[in-house]
Design a protein around this motif. Structure first.
Motif, PDB file in Angstrom:
ATOM      1  N   HIS A 266       0.776  -1.214   0.015  1.00 14.47           N
ATOM      2  CA  HIS A 266      -0.093   0.012  -0.108  1.00 14.47           C
ATOM      3  C   HIS A 266       0.821   1.128   0.033  1.00 14.47           C
ATOM      4  O   HIS A 266       2.082   1.192   0.475  1.00 14.47           O
ATOM      5  CB  HIS A 266      -0.790  -0.032   1.347  1.00 14.47           C
ATOM      6  N   PRO A 267       0.482   2.351  -0.628  1.00 13.94           N
ATOM      7  CA  PRO A 267       1.266   3.382  -0.817  1.00 13.94           C
ATOM      8  C   PRO A 267       1.591   4.128   0.459  1.00 13.94           C
ATOM      9  O   PRO A 267       2.566   4.924   0.891  1.00 13.94           O
ATOM     10  CB  PRO A 267       0.896   4.443  -1.816  1.00 13.94           C
ATOM     11  N   THR A 268       0.950   4.064   1.438  1.00 13.99           N
ATOM     12  CA  THR A 268       1.105   4.766   2.747  1.00 13.99           C
ATOM     13  C   THR A 268       0.760   3.613   3.941  1.00 13.99           C
ATOM     14  O   THR A 268       0.254   2.738   3.746  1.00 13.99           O
ATOM     15  CB  THR A 268       0.147   5.783   2.862  1.00 13.99           C
ATOM     16  N   LYS A 269       1.177   4.272   5.208  1.00 18.56           N
ATOM     17  CA  LYS A 269       0.738   3.367   6.560  1.00 18.56           C
ATOM     18  C   LYS A 269      -0.591   3.825   6.700  1.00 18.56           C
ATOM     19  O   LYS A 269      -1.436   4.784   6.306  1.00 18.56           O
ATOM     20  CB  LYS A 269       1.772   3.776   7.540  1.00 18.56           C
ATOM     21  N   LEU A 270      -1.287   2.627   7.537  1.00 18.93           N
ATOM     22  CA  LEU A 270      -2.622   2.987   7.900  1.00 18.93           C
ATOM     23  C   LEU A 270      -2.750   2.836   9.180  1.00 18.93           C
ATOM     24  O   LEU A 270      -2.381   2.371  10.144  1.00 18.93           O
ATOM     25  CB  LEU A 270      -3.205   1.666   7.204  1.00 18.93           C
ATOM     26  N   THR A 271      -4.130   3.710   9.574  1.00 12.02           N
ATOM     27  CA  THR A 271      -4.472   3.242  10.906  1.00 12.02           C
ATOM     28  C   THR A 271      -5.213   1.784  11.018  1.00 12.02           C
ATOM     29  O   THR A 271      -5.441   1.233   9.862  1.00 12.02           O
ATOM     30  CB  THR A 271      -5.564   4.352  11.311  1.00 12.02           C
ATOM     31  N   GLU A 274      -8.420   1.946   8.619  1.00  9.36           N
ATOM     32  CA  GLU A 274      -7.946   2.048   7.399  1.00  9.36           C
ATOM     33  C   GLU A 274      -7.609   0.570   6.740  1.00  9.36           C
ATOM     34  O   GLU A 274      -7.552   0.362   5.743  1.00  9.36           O
ATOM     35  CB  GLU A 274      -6.939   3.127   7.137  1.00  9.36           C
ATOM     36  N   ASP A 305       8.022  -6.444   7.782  1.00 10.78           N
ATOM     37  CA  ASP A 305       7.321  -5.168   7.950  1.00 10.78           C
ATOM     38  C   ASP A 305       6.199  -5.525   8.922  1.00 10.78           C
ATOM     39  O   ASP A 305       5.561  -6.310   8.933  1.00 10.78           O
ATOM     40  CB  ASP A 305       6.596  -4.917   6.479  1.00 10.78           C
ATOM     41  N   LEU A 344       0.193   4.210  12.816  1.00  5.88           N
ATOM     42  CA  LEU A 344       0.231   4.035  11.382  1.00  5.88           C
ATOM     43  C   LEU A 344       1.388   2.744  11.178  1.00  5.88           C
ATOM     44  O   LEU A 344       2.480   2.644  11.516  1.00  5.88           O
ATOM     45  CB  LEU A 344       0.745   5.305  10.411  1.00  5.88           C
ATOM     46  N   TYR A 345       0.538   1.751  10.545  1.00  7.06           N
ATOM     47  CA  TYR A 345       1.323   0.504  10.165  1.00  7.06           C
ATOM     48  C   TYR A 345       0.881  -0.192   9.059  1.00  7.06           C
ATOM     49  O   TYR A 345      -0.085   0.308   8.224  1.00  7.06           O
ATOM     50  CB  TYR A 345       1.263  -0.637  11.128  1.00  7.06           C
ATOM     51  N   GLY A 346       1.691  -1.174   8.292  1.00  7.03           N
ATOM     52  CA  GLY A 346       1.101  -1.828   7.340  1.00  7.03           C
ATOM     53  C   GLY A 346      -0.109  -2.840   7.806  1.00  7.03           C
ATOM     54  O   GLY A 346      -0.564  -2.787   8.781  1.00  7.03           O
TER      55      GLY A 346
END
Length: 354
Positions: A266-271, A274, A305, A344-346
């Motif tokens: 995914h392009p960004t880390k997430l809550t 999310e 990760d 925020l994490y993967g």
């Protein structure tokens, strides 16, 4: 007087109606002969190995000790399979067969039947194995007044892992521990499963529930906070505790799965929220703790990760120890239960196969 009474009783017991006297005498000889045919039930293997989703045959055959035939022909053969509980005081009905009549019970319905490769074959076939199928099974064969049994153990390939919820260690009673394992795609482990895991190197200092209601923990490296550094390695036993009032962690057991476990690129880390939505958008669900352990142990999954899992924890699986990624041991590394709204994490996802 006593001798006379005894003879009268014997006469009453054996005075069965019969067409002729010669046949009656023959029947009497069969019933009182100590060395006559005796029913024997035999399991060719005492332990069978399989895995979740597979099919397995639990072997069981019956014979008469003094004859070469499977049955005497005078009585219908009744075959009954039950599953033994951990304390052997109760049995769970699995399957019963007599003549053309067949009946299976509970979650075994539609998944079990007799192999019947020969007239003396009472082997049980279990299809689409689930985690709860693990355990010891009793094959009982009954013919008239004779019966005998054999026991077969069904072992599943899998992995044992310790589990505690977001609330922290020692917060689960036995019933909550069972539910916690089920929610993470696993079942509460048996002592035998924990013992095998200990022999394979599992070392964990927190005590946890097992399926028999005992509380134990495995130690391979004795040390002061875990029973003392001068004690021998082993599975330490706290004994049996009140299932409602006792509070401990739990040891869960899971096996392979019918699906794909993966780290979502995914392009960004997430809550956390999310992360859940990202897996759904990818046609999957956020993965469970049991699934990351199964992928790590059984498939050799390796990823450095850290990612969200369904219970709100963040973990990552390392099969090849290396610098900055669990340098000392292969393990599923536990980061913790971060703030779901701000950290925020993967994310690790799981897509089931149809």
């Amino acid at each position: 007087m006593k001798s006379l009474l005894f003879l009268v009783l014997i006469s009453v017991c054996w005075a069965e109606p019969h067409p002729d006297n010669s046949s009656l005498e023959h029947e009497r000889i069969i019933h009182i002969q100590e060395n006559g045919p005796r029913l024997l039930v035999v399991a060719e293997q005492a332990k069978i190995f399989s895995h979740r989703g597979g099919n397995v045959t639990l072997p069981c055959k019956f014979y008469h000790e003094h004859t070469s035939t499977a049955g005497s022909g005078t009585h219908k053969i009744r075959v009954k399979w039950t599953k033994l509980t951990s304390d052997y005081l109760k049995e769970v009905d699995v399957f019963v067969a007599m003549g053309h009549h067949r009946k299976s019970y509970g979650n075994y319905q539609g998944r079990v039947f007799l192999r019947e490769s020969s007239e003396n074959d009472a082997s049980l076939i279990i299809t689409n194995i689930i985690l709860e199928d693990y355990g010891r099974y009793k094959c009982e064969v009954i013919e008239g007044l004779e019966d005998d049994t054999a026991v077969v153990a069904l072992n599943l390939e899998g992995v044992v892992f310790p589990y505690s919820p977001r609330l922290g260690r020692y917060n689960l009673n036995f019933h909550e521990a069972q539910r916690a394992c089920l929610e993470q795609d696993s079942v509460i482990a048996s002592f035998d499963q924990l013992y095998d895991a200990w022999r394979s190197g599992l070392d964990w200092c927190n005590a946890g529930w097992l399926s028999d209601g005992s509380v134990q923990y495995p130690i391979t490296k004795p040390r002061e906070p875990c029973g003392g550094k001068n004690t021998v390695p082993g599975v330490r036993n706290y004994g049996f505790w009140d299932k409602d009032k006792g509070r401990y962690d739990v040891f869960c057991f899971t096996s392979n799965f019918n699906g794909r476990f993966y780290y979502l690129i995914h392009p960004t880390k997430l809550t956390y929220d999310e992360a859940v939505q990202a897996c759904l958008k990818d046609g999957a669900q956020i993965a469970k703790v049991g699934q990351i352990f199964a992928a790590w142990k059984l498939l050799g999954y390796d990823r450095c990760d850290a990612g969200w899992l369904a219970d709100g924890s963040v973990r990552y699986p390392i099969s090849r120890p290396r610098k900055r990624c669990s340098p000392n041991e292969a393990a599923v590394r536990f980061v913790g239960f971060p703030d779901k709204k701000h950290k925020l994490y993967g994310v690790y996802c799981f897509r089931a196969y149809n």
